[in-house]
Scaffold this motif. Structure first.
Motif, short mmCIF file in Angstrom:
data_model
loop_
_atom_site.label_atom_id
_atom_site.label_comp_id
_atom_site.label_asym_id
_atom_site.label_seq_id
_atom_site.Cartn_x
_atom_site.Cartn_y
_atom_site.Cartn_z
N LYS A 47 51.36 41.73 91.96
CA LYS A 47 50.56 40.67 91.24
C LYS A 47 49.08 41.31 91.36
N SER A 48 48.92 42.26 92.24
CA SER A 48 47.40 42.70 92.23
C SER A 48 47.22 43.80 91.22
N PHE A 49 48.17 44.40 90.61
CA PHE A 49 48.18 45.23 89.54
C PHE A 49 47.71 44.36 88.40
N TYR A 50 48.42 43.13 88.01
CA TYR A 50 47.74 42.33 86.98
C TYR A 50 46.33 41.67 87.05
N VAL A 51 46.11 41.41 88.47
CA VAL A 51 44.84 40.90 88.72
C VAL A 51 43.83 41.86 88.31
N ARG A 52 43.93 43.13 88.85
CA ARG A 52 42.91 44.16 88.58
C ARG A 52 42.74 44.68 87.16
N GLU A 53 43.92 44.53 86.28
CA GLU A 53 44.03 44.85 84.95
C GLU A 53 43.33 43.79 84.31
N ALA A 54 43.35 42.44 84.59
CA ALA A 54 42.75 41.11 83.87
C ALA A 54 41.35 41.43 84.16
N LEU A 55 40.68 41.75 85.46
CA LEU A 55 39.46 41.68 85.69
C LEU A 55 38.64 43.09 85.02
N LYS A 56 39.51 44.04 85.06
CA LYS A 56 38.87 45.37 84.13
C LYS A 56 38.51 44.86 82.83
N ARG A 57 39.46 44.50 82.14
CA ARG A 57 39.41 43.86 80.61
C ARG A 57 38.28 42.95 80.48
N TYR A 58 38.10 41.86 81.51
CA TYR A 58 37.25 40.81 81.25
C TYR A 58 35.71 41.45 81.51
N LEU A 59 35.80 42.26 82.56
CA LEU A 59 34.43 42.95 82.94
C LEU A 59 33.75 43.62 81.71
N GLU A 60 34.94 44.56 81.23
CA GLU A 60 34.44 45.34 80.09
C GLU A 60 33.79 44.37 78.73
N ASP A 61 34.46 43.56 78.62
CA ASP A 61 34.12 42.45 77.58
C ASP A 61 32.89 41.75 77.84
N ILE A 62 32.66 41.30 78.92
CA ILE A 62 31.27 40.67 79.49
C ILE A 62 30.35 41.54 79.63
N GLU A 63 30.42 42.77 79.99
CA GLU A 63 29.57 44.03 80.05
C GLU A 63 28.95 44.26 78.46
N ASP A 64 29.81 44.32 77.56
CA ASP A 64 29.61 44.54 76.10
C ASP A 64 28.81 43.32 75.61
N ILE A 65 29.12 42.19 75.85
CA ILE A 65 28.36 40.87 75.53
C ILE A 65 26.76 40.97 76.18
N TYR A 66 26.45 41.29 77.32
CA TYR A 66 25.30 41.43 78.02
C TYR A 66 24.49 42.68 77.26
N LEU A 67 25.21 43.66 77.03
CA LEU A 67 24.26 44.88 76.28
C LEU A 67 24.10 44.35 74.97
N ALA A 68 24.82 43.64 74.05
CA ALA A 68 24.49 43.37 73.05
C ALA A 68 23.62 42.29 72.87
#
Length: 74
Positions: free
Chosen positions: A25-46
């Motif tokens: 389960k930890s694999f999918y939690v890490r993957e989900a957080l990584k993808r979500y954080l990338e999206d949120i970082e992009d939003i804040y930069l924009a």
């Protein structure tokens, strides 16, 4: 280390996915957080870039004008 409480539905879905793929389960939690954080970082930069642009007082260039200037017209 981080502990997160998940709603039953999400935990059940996570368990099902982990069981079906033989991954922890930890694999999918890490993957989900990584993808979500990338999206949120992009939003804040924009948003930051937009605020700087607006504060600069510089005029926006309409898309058709920009395409013409860059010789990108069809």
């Amino acid at each position: 280390m981080l502990t997160v409480r998940l709603p039953e539905e999400i935990e059940s879905r996570l368990n099902d996915l982990a069981d079906a793929t033989n991954r922890p389960k930890s694999f999918y939690v890490r993957e989900a957080l990584k993808r979500y954080l990338e999206d949120i970082e992009d939003i804040y930069l924009a948003e930051s870039a937009l605020e700087k642009f607006r504060a600069s007082g510089e005029k926006a260039i309409p898309l058709d004008e920009l395409e013409r200037r860059l010789a990108l017209e069809d």
